[in-house]
Design a protein around this motif. Sequence first.
Motif, PDB file in Angstrom:
ATOM      1  N   GLY A 153       0.815  -1.210   0.000  1.00 24.65           N
ATOM      2  CA  GLY A 153       0.000   0.000   0.000  1.00 24.65           C
ATOM      3  C   GLY A 153       0.848   1.260   0.000  1.00 24.65           C
ATOM      4  O   GLY A 153       0.584   2.201  -0.766  1.00 24.65           O
ATOM      5  N   ASP A 154       1.891   1.280   0.829  1.00 25.80           N
ATOM      6  CA  ASP A 154       2.778   2.450   0.877  1.00 25.80           C
ATOM      7  C   ASP A 154       3.484   2.660  -0.458  1.00 25.80           C
ATOM      8  O   ASP A 154       3.616   3.791  -0.943  1.00 25.80           O
ATOM      9  CB  ASP A 154       3.818   2.284   1.994  1.00 25.80           C
ATOM     10  CG  ASP A 154       3.217   2.395   3.386  1.00 25.80           C
ATOM     11  OD1 ASP A 154       2.059   2.842   3.486  1.00 25.80           O
ATOM     12  OD2 ASP A 154       3.903   2.019   4.364  1.00 25.80           O
ATOM     13  N   ASP A 175      -6.473   6.640  -7.448  1.00 24.78           N
ATOM     14  CA  ASP A 175      -6.706   6.609  -5.997  1.00 24.78           C
ATOM     15  C   ASP A 175      -6.248   5.255  -5.466  1.00 24.78           C
ATOM     16  O   ASP A 175      -6.703   4.212  -5.965  1.00 24.78           O
ATOM     17  CB  ASP A 175      -8.194   6.785  -5.681  1.00 24.78           C
ATOM     18  CG  ASP A 175      -8.606   8.242  -5.571  1.00 24.78           C
ATOM     19  OD1 ASP A 175      -7.721   9.112  -5.691  1.00 24.78           O
ATOM     20  OD2 ASP A 175      -9.808   8.503  -5.388  1.00 24.78           O
ATOM     21  N   ILE A 176      -5.359   5.260  -4.464  1.00 27.14           N
ATOM     22  CA  ILE A 176      -4.911   4.015  -3.845  1.00 27.14           C
ATOM     23  C   ILE A 176      -5.647   3.861  -2.524  1.00 27.14           C
ATOM     24  O   ILE A 176      -5.439   4.629  -1.580  1.00 27.14           O
ATOM     25  CB  ILE A 176      -3.385   4.015  -3.617  1.00 27.14           C
ATOM     26  CG1 ILE A 176      -2.658   4.375  -4.913  1.00 27.14           C
ATOM     27  CG2 ILE A 176      -2.947   2.656  -3.089  1.00 27.14           C
ATOM     28  CD1 ILE A 176      -2.926   3.444  -6.072  1.00 27.14           C
ATOM     29  N   GLN A 233      -7.765   2.214   6.246  1.00 25.71           N
ATOM     30  CA  GLN A 233      -7.814   3.664   6.109  1.00 25.71           C
ATOM     31  C   GLN A 233      -9.241   4.177   5.929  1.00 25.71           C
ATOM     32  O   GLN A 233      -9.454   5.334   5.573  1.00 25.71           O
ATOM     33  CB  GLN A 233      -6.922   4.110   4.944  1.00 25.71           C
ATOM     34  CG  GLN A 233      -5.443   3.805   5.173  1.00 25.71           C
ATOM     35  CD  GLN A 233      -4.557   4.245   4.031  1.00 25.71           C
ATOM     36  OE1 GLN A 233      -5.030   4.762   3.014  1.00 25.71           O
ATOM     37  NE2 GLN A 233      -3.253   4.053   4.179  1.00 25.71           N
ATOM     38  N   GLN A 244       0.993   4.028  -3.013  1.00 24.08           N
ATOM     39  CA  GLN A 244       0.629   5.413  -2.709  1.00 24.08           C
ATOM     40  C   GLN A 244       1.775   6.365  -3.025  1.00 24.08           C
ATOM     41  O   GLN A 244       1.554   7.486  -3.500  1.00 24.08           O
ATOM     42  CB  GLN A 244       0.198   5.532  -1.248  1.00 24.08           C
ATOM     43  CG  GLN A 244      -1.173   4.924  -0.986  1.00 24.08           C
ATOM     44  CD  GLN A 244      -1.603   5.002   0.466  1.00 24.08           C
ATOM     45  OE1 GLN A 244      -0.772   5.020   1.373  1.00 24.08           O
ATOM     46  NE2 GLN A 244      -2.906   5.043   0.701  1.00 24.08           N
ATOM     47  N   THR A 245       2.998   5.915  -2.756  1.00 22.47           N
ATOM     48  CA  THR A 245       4.154   6.748  -3.087  1.00 22.47           C
ATOM     49  C   THR A 245       4.262   6.935  -4.595  1.00 22.47           C
ATOM     50  O   THR A 245       4.444   8.058  -5.086  1.00 22.47           O
ATOM     51  CB  THR A 245       5.454   6.108  -2.554  1.00 22.47           C
ATOM     52  OG1 THR A 245       5.375   6.009  -1.134  1.00 22.47           O
ATOM     53  CG2 THR A 245       6.669   6.940  -2.945  1.00 22.47           C
ATOM     54  N   GLY A 253       1.125   8.727  -5.897  1.00 22.33           N
ATOM     55  CA  GLY A 253       1.064  10.055  -5.302  1.00 22.33           C
ATOM     56  C   GLY A 253       1.928  11.026  -6.065  1.00 22.33           C
ATOM     57  O   GLY A 253       1.629  12.218  -6.165  1.00 22.33           O
TER      58      GLY A 253
END
Length: 664
Positions: A489-490, A503-504, A509, A493-494, A497
């Motif tokens: 996930g990180d 959209d992640i 969350q 998103q990185t 992003g």
Amino acid sequence: MAMAVARTIESGGVLVVEAGTGVGKTFSYLVPALLSGERVLLSTATKTLQDQLYGRDLPRLVKALGLPVRTALLKGRGSYLCVHRMEMARQDASLPDRSALRTLAKVESWAQVTRSGDLSELPGLDERSPIIPLVTSTRENCLGSQCPRFRACHVANARREALAADVVVINHHLFFADLAVRESGMAELLPSVRVAIFDEAHQLNETGVQFLGAHLATGQLIDFARDLLGAGLQLARGLVDWQGVASAVERAARDLRLVVGRTPTGARLRWTGAAPEQADEHDWQSALDGVARACEEAMEALETVSEIAPDFVRLSERAHSLAQRADRFAQPGPSGVVRWVDVGLQLRLLESPLDIAEAVRTRLLGQSPAGDPASESTQNDAADDEARSIRAEAAASRAWIFTSATLGDDARLSWFTEPCGLQGAEVLRVGSPFDYARQAALFVPRDMPRPGDPLHSTRVAAVAAQAAGALGGRTLVLTTTLRALRTIGDALQTRFGIEGGLDILVQGQGPKRSLIERFREGATQGRPGCVLVASASFWEGVDVPGDELQAVVIDKLPFPPPGDPLVEARSKRLESSGRSAFSDYHLPEAAVALKQGAGRLIRRETDTGILVVCDPRLATMGYGRRLLAALPPMRRLDSMDAFEAALATLAAATRASTTDPASA
């Protein structure tokens, strides 16, 4: 399938049906059940599926068939508003903040107009809201008929409606909770029902073992202390040092939690002797003694005011139950069960049977306990013999139907039937009508690091990003661990992003329902497409038909965790009987879980997509053939070039259908 269900309903007995995705299993059991004219108990896995059956499927069929059938929905008491506890909550000093007060005001306003009291009907109420435990009851804190608001009790009303209905929709948790304690509900309902149908039956064993054992949680102690303090200050202020009594219980709960020290949250601790691992035996026993002592002191205080209000009588019963459980866990566990400790913000002490086989055979099917000498003895008491015969005859006349899309990987569906005590059942397997070879492809990247490699999750994220980038989102990533969930996930998103465009969504969350709803929206109304990264419960029950889900990425083969105490105990039992734990337990578990995850991809005849399993063992190990056989017959992609070409084809088809819907 419908014909087999009809035959079983007519003659009685046990039927186990595995019905592949797209078969229409819901209508296949509902139509013959409704036409039979029998009273029917219908149990499914979740409250969401209950609402779907009761609110959509049943009304459609009842109307289409023109039947005068009365239906009812029955959930666990925690799903219903408790009017008495709601009124008490307004004076509760532990309300966390103004937001909680606003939520309580919203509940109070809704309480004036609701008929059912089902909290799922309250718009905008987050299922994680701290208000919910304050306005609902549990078996431990419910006052029953002594409650001052009993006439307005939504739980009692729901149970009365269930007893008067022809078809009652419940869930597995409620079924086993009631089977374990026989408090009400099923104790009256089940004997009057001739047909019992369990949908999503693959969850039965794991659900059942939760309720057929014993448990004690520090959260229960904290809740008890909070209710004790609240009732004492409201109803008998000044008569007892309520603050001191409640603080003693909270302190005992805190001391028990501290015994396991800095054990990571989410850990499961083995419990083979007098104490779980990572806990000093003396400190553990002392902490349990402290819990029992604090609860006994609370009982003594409550006895002095028991005549003032029924709240104090129920609180005293709760204190007695908690003290008994603390004493139970301070003693060695009985044979045939496994004990462990779940570590989180609270500590949960659990004891459970290894499966539900004995409970199903004796409590549902009316058979004698396995290995019970009395079942073979000619010296049995005549009354016992007669009672056993009556139970067996009544059970045999009933129809028991168990169904799911995934129940095993062999012809006898042993993964399901063995732990559920149903080896003698009639078994039927109905394949999916979908054309998987045309609709779906399977890709196993052979150059992936092995799952134990520290770089594995990073590479999984790269493959998922490649799929999502080509498809404009439309990708579900299923992980086997929370650590992998966070890493993948990180990473996504990185990446997105920085690049933007997607959209992640990551489990944890936001509420599960909100995440799935946002994923289903996809790239609509000016919003970007989505990637959903999830674990655990998202492997099943996620239904996203259409173009919004075109790629499912699974990080690794979902073998049961080897360090899990329940897994270890089940493995040892198999090995002690001369069987292979890997072949007879670990492989079937992985096959069923893999099939569940893969089942998220193709939900209807027009769906297309790619399943990616980022575990080279599926292609290189001998047991991979057995796991591949459990998957739908998708066409294989044998290279990265083939994978990229398949992604491009999917993306082009989606663009074409978006610009020209008639071509879809």
